[in-house]
Design a protein around this motif. Structure first.
Motif, mmCIF file in Angstrom:
data_model
loop_
_atom_site.group_PDB
_atom_site.id
_atom_site.type_symbol
_atom_site.label_atom_id
_atom_site.label_comp_id
_atom_site.label_asym_id
_atom_site.label_seq_id
_atom_site.Cartn_x
_atom_site.Cartn_y
_atom_site.Cartn_z
ATOM 1 N N GLY A 1 0.689 -1.166 -0.045
ATOM 2 C CA GLY A 1 -0.509 -0.065 0.143
ATOM 3 C C GLY A 1 0.669 1.430 0.382
ATOM 4 N N LEU A 2 1.972 1.252 0.778
ATOM 5 C CA LEU A 2 2.916 2.953 0.563
ATOM 6 C C LEU A 2 3.460 2.971 -0.432
ATOM 7 C CD1 LEU A 2 5.093 1.862 4.083
ATOM 8 C CD2 LEU A 2 2.510 3.976 3.703
ATOM 9 N N ILE A 3 4.372 1.424 -0.955
ATOM 10 C CA ILE A 3 4.517 1.559 -1.939
ATOM 11 C C ILE A 3 3.890 2.597 -3.541
ATOM 12 C CG2 ILE A 3 6.070 0.533 -3.787
ATOM 13 C CD1 ILE A 3 6.844 -1.015 -2.288
ATOM 14 N N ALA A 4 2.468 1.689 -3.475
ATOM 15 C CA ALA A 4 1.219 2.180 -4.827
ATOM 16 C C ALA A 4 1.156 3.510 -4.356
ATOM 17 C CB ALA A 4 0.095 1.505 -4.137
ATOM 18 N N LEU A 5 1.516 4.253 -3.132
ATOM 19 C CA LEU A 5 1.387 5.954 -3.505
ATOM 20 C C LEU A 5 2.617 6.510 -4.239
ATOM 21 C CD1 LEU A 5 1.190 5.933 0.834
ATOM 22 C CD2 LEU A 5 -0.948 6.539 -1.379
ATOM 23 N N VAL A 6 3.328 5.901 -4.775
ATOM 24 C CA VAL A 6 4.122 7.021 -5.370
ATOM 25 C C VAL A 6 4.291 6.904 -6.701
ATOM 26 C CG1 VAL A 6 5.203 7.021 -3.200
ATOM 27 C CG2 VAL A 6 6.039 5.497 -4.774
ATOM 28 N N GLN A 7 3.469 4.975 -6.927
ATOM 29 C CA GLN A 7 3.180 4.674 -8.416
ATOM 30 C C GLN A 7 3.095 5.561 -9.376
ATOM 31 O OE1 GLN A 7 5.263 1.985 -9.354
ATOM 32 N NE2 GLN A 7 5.865 2.361 -7.210
ATOM 33 N N VAL A 8 3.287 6.139 -10.721
ATOM 34 C CA VAL A 8 3.459 6.343 -11.437
ATOM 35 C C VAL A 8 2.667 5.390 -12.935
ATOM 36 C CG1 VAL A 8 4.227 9.007 -11.010
ATOM 37 C CG2 VAL A 8 5.280 7.127 -12.731
ATOM 38 N N ASP A 9 3.245 4.645 -12.715
ATOM 39 C CA ASP A 9 2.377 3.453 -14.018
ATOM 40 C C ASP A 9 1.161 2.895 -13.390
ATOM 41 O OD1 ASP A 9 1.590 1.070 -15.462
ATOM 42 O OD2 ASP A 9 3.823 1.436 -16.379
ATOM 43 N N ILE A 10 -0.078 3.339 -14.494
ATOM 44 C CA ILE A 10 -1.239 2.458 -13.352
ATOM 45 C C ILE A 10 -1.611 1.452 -14.015
ATOM 46 C CG2 ILE A 10 -2.445 2.626 -16.919
ATOM 47 C CD1 ILE A 10 -4.810 3.479 -14.862
ATOM 48 N N PRO B 1 3.071 18.575 -0.864
ATOM 49 C CA PRO B 1 4.563 18.095 -0.657
ATOM 50 C C PRO B 1 4.894 17.278 -0.446
ATOM 51 C CG PRO B 1 2.128 18.855 1.333
ATOM 52 C CD PRO B 1 1.906 18.569 -0.428
ATOM 53 N N ARG B 2 6.187 16.942 -0.534
ATOM 54 C CA ARG B 2 7.053 15.643 -0.574
ATOM 55 C C ARG B 2 7.600 15.241 0.598
ATOM 56 N NH1 ARG B 2 5.242 13.686 -5.506
ATOM 57 N NH2 ARG B 2 4.650 15.117 -7.296
ATOM 58 N N ALA B 3 7.874 14.724 0.914
ATOM 59 C CA ALA B 3 9.489 14.620 2.073
ATOM 60 C C ALA B 3 9.525 13.554 1.027
ATOM 61 C CB ALA B 3 8.272 13.393 3.052
ATOM 62 N N ARG B 4 10.926 13.828 0.814
ATOM 63 C CA ARG B 4 11.751 13.577 -0.130
ATOM 64 C C ARG B 4 12.206 12.075 0.399
ATOM 65 N NH1 ARG B 4 10.825 15.764 -4.836
ATOM 66 N NH2 ARG B 4 10.642 17.990 -4.885
ATOM 67 N N ALA B 5 13.218 12.220 1.600
ATOM 68 C CA ALA B 5 13.982 10.683 1.857
ATOM 69 C C ALA B 5 12.798 10.241 2.092
ATOM 70 C CB ALA B 5 14.004 10.355 3.104
ATOM 71 N N LEU B 6 11.434 9.743 2.167
ATOM 72 C CA LEU B 6 10.378 8.679 2.148
ATOM 73 C C LEU B 6 10.363 8.134 0.585
ATOM 74 C CD1 LEU B 6 8.297 7.313 3.719
ATOM 75 C CD2 LEU B 6 6.510 9.436 3.641
ATOM 76 N N GLN B 7 9.558 9.452 0.111
ATOM 77 C CA GLN B 7 9.027 9.635 -1.049
ATOM 78 C C GLN B 7 10.673 8.489 -2.127
ATOM 79 O OE1 GLN B 7 8.438 12.968 -3.567
ATOM 80 N NE2 GLN B 7 8.061 11.292 -5.291
ATOM 81 N N THR B 8 11.259 9.148 -1.613
ATOM 82 C CA THR B 8 13.187 7.990 -2.387
ATOM 83 C C THR B 8 12.863 6.190 -2.213
ATOM 84 O OG1 THR B 8 14.170 9.694 -2.157
ATOM 85 C CG2 THR B 8 14.996 7.886 -2.924
ATOM 86 N N LEU B 9 12.549 6.075 -0.947
ATOM 87 C CA LEU B 9 11.995 4.579 -0.244
ATOM 88 C C LEU B 9 11.468 4.205 -0.726
ATOM 89 C CD1 LEU B 9 13.217 3.284 2.025
ATOM 90 C CD2 LEU B 9 11.914 4.000 3.292
ATOM 91 N N LEU B 10 10.434 4.270 -1.096
ATOM 92 C CA LEU B 10 8.917 4.000 -1.476
ATOM 93 C C LEU B 10 9.241 4.242 -3.049
ATOM 94 C CD1 LEU B 10 5.871 6.374 0.266
ATOM 95 C CD2 LEU B 10 6.963 3.881 1.135
ATOM 96 N N GLU B 11 9.605 5.086 -3.800
ATOM 97 C CA GLU B 11 10.243 4.798 -5.261
ATOM 98 C C GLU B 11 11.027 3.199 -5.238
ATOM 99 O OE1 GLU B 11 11.399 8.965 -6.075
ATOM 100 O OE2 GLU B 11 8.695 9.656 -6.692
#
Length: 629
Positions: A296-305, A538-548
């Motif tokens: 669920g967390l990883i899905a939050l930052v995906q851009v491929d449908i 707004p983005r938390a860069r470290a968290l976003q990188t971790l999830l991406e």
């Protein structure tokens, strides 16, 4: 009932063989019709078996049929045996029913592809493999079906074999599933050593006689390894998002009703065995809970449908593992069924979007499609709401039943219940993030450019019929069981799977209220972030990188497994293969060539030389024989 079960199993296999052997004698469209017809025949046969079974009393709702003894060695023998009981018939209905809709959809989606015949042969073979898996009446047939499903998925994921990314994704899926196949095979070896049999009943009976022993735990761990790999649960989950390299109907077939649900079927089918290894059963539930949160967390930052929907599959399978791990077997199967409806709907509706946008899957290039694809928008919205557990759609009834079982499962179950609630919030958030990014707002320039072309319209009849049927099922599919009111689904399965406990009406109500509330909260947050806000999120860069980077699972596996294996292979080539093996072969070849050259020099072509050699040889032989005598 038995005849219907055999027809259900063999119909897709017959289609796969006919398409393969017929070759170009079949038109491309005809192979699609044949594959669809074969899966529809399977569904009809499964329905006949279902109605025949419903008419029986509960004590006679399971039947084994053996065509012949397949393997015999001393006292050990394994037959080609099918098991027809409520659990197998339920899976037959889901696999063949949803499978026929997906294969039918493919007639429109794959129209114009160069190798449609190969595609539909693979699809039919995939359905056969899954049916063999769920109908197999012993551990060996189960393993055969298990392996064939892995082979079929490899072929379908790598269908576009001209693309290196598709080939890499197919190999990744095959290797990770092969790991699970190996753990299952080792479990079966131990069963043979302990029981001398691969019959289901013998394995369960043996486990009951050695409750909690190390051998039972090892067998349960081996089975769990196979289930985790096939159902893409942590830590063997990294193949699933990459499997999106296959065509969209393949994604729907693998992620909705067939391959990834095989692990859930395994846990439910052998629930009585896992109950004698309670720590392993708890591990299964825990892995499911962790997977539903991580996915669920990883899905939050995906851009491929398609990848968003793929991660949602991982998450929902996590709910099923959670339910099977705490003994709520009927609820796990209930969610498996409803998930097949709304997840296939989401994939096929996404396929229409991708098809309309000339193959584009990046949600950042979409937007405003609600007005351009209104019927697809309606279908997608139904699937998204069902996935998020919004009443009265199917996902509401099945997911909340799992959460209620967790609430009734003691301290550990309540911890899992909290994880499930957090997962429900994440589901609403990432699902409607996808909805608002794809369909909300004003149409993007890319969408307008492609959707105004005359060949980029909403789907023709086959695609529309499949999506429409799945939309109806996603709405009404959960009404077959309403907690505290009626439960014919659980009653139907009860002879095959008996729950360890039942939640109370109060626990059902609490779970439903909380799950719907957090789901709606997730939907509202998605609307506020991706529809109502005018400024960037707004983005938390470290968290976003971790999830991406998907919690760096791929990178970890590369450093722990791939790079050392590559280094060992290169070192072995340099130190062993080249100097010893290749060098030895080169020396042998040189010696043989030199010896041949020297022998060739004796072939002078002069008759007197040959006569002299022959006479010398005869004289030598004569002397030898005289001396020996």
């Amino acid at each position: 009932m038995i005849t219907a079960a055999w027809i259900c199993l063999l119909s897709p296999l017959a289609a796969a063989l006919l398409i393969t052997l017929g070759g170009t004698a079949w038109s491309r469209r005809a192979t699609g019709y044949l594959a669809t017809l074969s899966t529809a025949v399977s569904f009809g046969a499964a329905a006949v078996a279902f109605f025949a079974l419903v008419g029986r009393d509960q004590e006679h709702r399971a039947e084994l049929t053996t065509s012949w003894t397949w393997l015999a060695a001393g006292d050990f023998d394994v037959g080609l045996t099918l098991l027809v009981d409520p659990l197998s018939i339920l899976m037959m209905l889901i696999v063949s029913g949803v499978g026929s809709l997906i294969v039918g959809y493919s007639i429109g989606y794959m129209d114009g592809e160069d190798e449609e015949r190969r595609f539909f042969a693979y699809m039919a073979f995939f359905v056969f493999s899954m049916l063999l898996l769920v109908q197999g009446g012993n551990f060996l047939l189960l393993l055969v079906g298990w392996g064939l499903v892995g082979l079929s998925s490899y072929l379908l994921i790598g269908y576009h074999h001209e693309r290196p990314s598709a080939v890499a994704a197919a190999k990744k899926a095959f290797i990770m599933n092969a790991f699970g196949d190996a753990t299952m095979a080792l479990a079966f070896f131990l069963l043979i050593q302990r029981t001398g049999s691969l019959e289901f009943a013998a394995g369960v009976e043996w486990a009951g006689g050695e409750d909690g022993s190390w051998a039972v735990n090892l067998v349960a761990l081996g089975l769990l390894g196979g289930a985790v790999a096939k159902s893409a649960q942590l830590p063997l989950h990294t193949w699933l998002p990459d499997a999106m390299e296959g065509p969209t109907p393949v994604s729907a077939l693998i992620h909705a009703a067939t391959m990834v649900t095989a692990g859930v079927y395994l846990l439910v089918r052998f629930g009585p065995l896992f109950e004698h290894a309670p720590r392993v059963q708890d591990l299964a539930a825990g892995l499911g809970a962790i997977t539903l949160l991580v996915a669920g967390l990883i899905a939050l930052v995906q851009v491929d449908i398609k990848r968003v929907i793929a991660y949602s599959t991982m998450s929902q399978i996590g709910y099923m593992f959670l339910a099977a791990g705490i003994g709520a077997y009927a609820n796990a199967m209930f969610h498996l069924m409803t998930h097949a409806f709304f997840k296939a709907l989401l994939f096929l509706a996404a396929g229409i979007v991708i098809h309309a946008l000339a193959g584009e899957q990046d949600m950042r290039k979409m937007g405003g499609l609600r007005g351009l694809l209104p019927r697809t928008w309606a279908a997608f919205l139904i699937g998204a709401a069902a996935l998020s557990g919004i009443p009265p759609l199917s996902g509401f009834f099945s997911k909340d039943a799992i959460l209620a079982s967790g609430l009734a499962g003691g301290t550990y179950g309540q911890l899992l219940f909290v994880a499930g609630l957090v997962g429900a919030f994440l589901t609403g958030l990432y699902t409607f993030r996808m909805v608002f990014m794809v369909f909300g707002g004003e149409p993007s320039a890319y969408a307008q450019e492609h959707l105004h072309k005359p060949d980029r319209t909403e789907p023709w009849i086959w695609m529309a019929l499949s999506v429409g049927a799945l939309a109806v099922l996603a709405v009404i599919g959960g009404w077959i069981q309403i907690p505290g009111v009626w439960h014919p689904f659980a009653d139907f399965l009860e002879p095959a799977v008996e729950p360890l406990f039942e939640p109370t009406g109060t626990q059902d109500a609490i779970a439903s209220v909380l799950a719907v509330s957090v789901g709606i909260l997730g939907i509202w947050l998605a609307w506020w972030l991706y529809s109502a806000r005018k400024e960037p999120v707004p983005r938390a860069r470290a968290l976003q990188t971790l999830l991406e980077r998907k919690f760096y699972f791929d990178e970890t596996y590369e450093w722990v497994f791939y790079r050392p294996a590559t280094w060992i292979a290169r070192a072995s080539r340099a130190l062993i293969e080249r100097p010893l093996i290749a060098g030895t072969l080169t020396g042998i070849a040189f010696s043989a060539r030199r010896a041949g050259g020297e022998v060739a020099e004796t072939q002078t072509g002069l008759v007197r030389t040959y006569a002299f050699v022959i006479a010398t040889a005869v004289a030598t032989l004569a002397l030898v024989f005289v001396w020996v005598r």
